[in-house]
Design a protein around this motif. Structure first.
Motif, mmCIF file in Angstrom:
data_model
loop_
_atom_site.group_PDB
_atom_site.id
_atom_site.type_symbol
_atom_site.label_atom_id
_atom_site.label_comp_id
_atom_site.label_asym_id
_atom_site.label_seq_id
_atom_site.Cartn_x
_atom_site.Cartn_y
_atom_site.Cartn_z
ATOM 1 N N MET A 136 43.917 -30.889 -17.459
ATOM 2 C CA MET A 136 43.282 -32.132 -17.020
ATOM 3 C C MET A 136 43.616 -33.288 -17.953
ATOM 4 N N PRO A 182 45.785 -31.640 -11.529
ATOM 5 C CA PRO A 182 44.677 -31.000 -10.817
ATOM 6 C C PRO A 182 44.653 -29.517 -11.155
ATOM 7 N N ASP A 206 38.231 -33.091 -9.243
ATOM 8 C CA ASP A 206 39.384 -32.998 -10.145
ATOM 9 C C ASP A 206 40.094 -31.649 -10.026
ATOM 10 N N MET A 217 43.262 -36.362 -8.066
ATOM 11 C CA MET A 217 42.488 -35.398 -8.844
ATOM 12 C C MET A 217 42.896 -35.423 -10.305
ATOM 13 N N GLU A 259 41.154 -38.282 -12.038
ATOM 14 C CA GLU A 259 39.738 -37.970 -12.259
ATOM 15 C C GLU A 259 39.564 -37.011 -13.445
ATOM 16 N N GLY A 260 40.419 -36.000 -13.496
ATOM 17 C CA GLY A 260 40.334 -35.025 -14.580
ATOM 18 C C GLY A 260 40.629 -35.630 -15.933
#
Length: 355
Positions: free
Chosen positions: A275, A280, A298, A325, A328-329
């Motif tokens: 991440m 992802p 994520d 994703m 987000e991670g």
């Protein structure tokens, strides 16, 4: 300048010691802490361990050297210990050899207590099953990598328990463009050591199904080729110098785990690495994995064969979803699992024992 003795399990090559201690050293020294490093086992031992050949005389020497540092511990203002001082030695003897009033900090990034209380031999369970609990009880602070470990320390009666997750240095972990490895197919990647490579077999049918579609390739960094058997997985070597670059070449990171006591105490480091690089993830919902991965945000949490296949094929087919994703991670790791955020806190914890 306060003097602190650090009794880690390994030198820098050992991942737990590298992540829980060595990467913090510049911050500790900058804070004015006089650091004395005394790992139980050096890098040669780790290489021998993964190679399957351990020199028993070197282990004996390691224990003798460790005993010497324990007997001199009173000369320091505090002692930081990774898990325990003398593995496989009963608590009454280990703690009896340690100065009674020396301030003690113990750190756990896995369920070391289950190596004893879940051992197949009843004699080991009887003699050592509560050993780690005794060490936790003696400590001034228990630093735990997750809630599962912290809960064990509380139940052991530890005076003070603090949770500090395993983290990554965001200065090292950058985001590279998708497909940075120059591969025509998306890459599903796993990173770890020979000790955990066996877990890839938990999702063998899913990996075979995905590989048979010829839509992705699968690599395992740090696994020995002979551990993979007939899995459609390419083994790649691990080095600290290249691990970030290799992860950056992934398109999807995976972390299969069995739902077993020891694994529930893991700190999800693979996921944090993936991440941090903006990848992802797909992971088993075991232990802290369920907290790190926000399912559908994520990455995906997968238990059954169909869930693994569905998650992997969806990410393989949707590059924009992988990128979303991944962003987000990365944001999550920056805020909650970065060395930059964790280091000042560890310094404060150590200083609180020195007061």
């Amino acid at each position: 300048m306060p003097k602190v003795l650090f009794l880690s399990r390994y030198a820098r090559l050992g991942s737990s010691s590298r992540l829980r201690l060595y990467q913090y050293l510049p911050y500790l020294q900058e804070a004015g802490i006089d650091v004395t490093l005394a790992p139980l086992f050096g890098d040669d031992y780790v290489r021998s361990l993964y190679g399957g050949k351990i020199d028993k005389l070197s282990v004996l020497k390691a224990y003798v050297d460790r005993l010497g540092f324990m007997l001199r511990a009173a000369r320091f203002d505090a002692v930081w210990v990774e898990k325990e001082m003398l593995p496989w030695v009963p608590a009454w003897l280990e703690l009896g050899l340690f100065p009674a009033h020396a301030p003690l900090i113990v750190d756990y990034d896995d369920a070391a207590f289950h190596r004893y209380d879940q051992h197949r031999l009843s004699l080991v369970r009887t003699l050592l099953g509560r050993k780690i609990d005794s060490v936790m009880l003696r400590a001034d602070i228990v630093i735990a990598g997750n809630e599962y470990l912290a809960n064990r320390a509380r139940n052991a009666g530890a005076a003070r328990v603090e949770i500090l997750p395993t983290v990554v240095d965001m200065a090292r972990y950058g985001v590279a463009a998708s497909g940075a490895g120059g591969q025509a197919l998306p890459t599903i990647g796993w990173i770890g050591s020979p000790a955990t490579a066996q877990f890839l077999h938990l999702i063998a049918p899913a990996l075979r199904e995905v590989a048979a579609s010829n839509l992705a390739r699968v690599v395992a960094v740090g696994a020995n080729a002979d551990q993979l058997g007939d899995l459609p997985v390419t083994a790649l070597p691990w080095t600290e110098a290249t691990e970030v670059t290799v992860i950056q070449s992934f398109d999807i990171g995976i972390m299969p785990l069995p739902d077993a006591p020891f694994e529930r105490g893991k700190c999800g480091y693979k996921l944090i690495q993936y991440m941090a690089c903006g990848k992802p993830v797909v992971a088993s919902p075991v232990g802290v994995n369920s907290m790190i991965v926000r399912d559908g945000v994520d990455g995906f949490l997968a238990t059954t064969h169909q869930e693994w296949v569905s998650a992997l094929t969806r990410l393989i087919a949707d590059r924009l979803l992988r990128q979303q994703m991944g962003r987000e991670g990365r944001h999550r790791i920056e805020n909650e699992f970065s060395l930059q955020k964790a280091a000042p806190r560890l310094v404060r914890l150590i200083e609180s024992v020195l007061e």
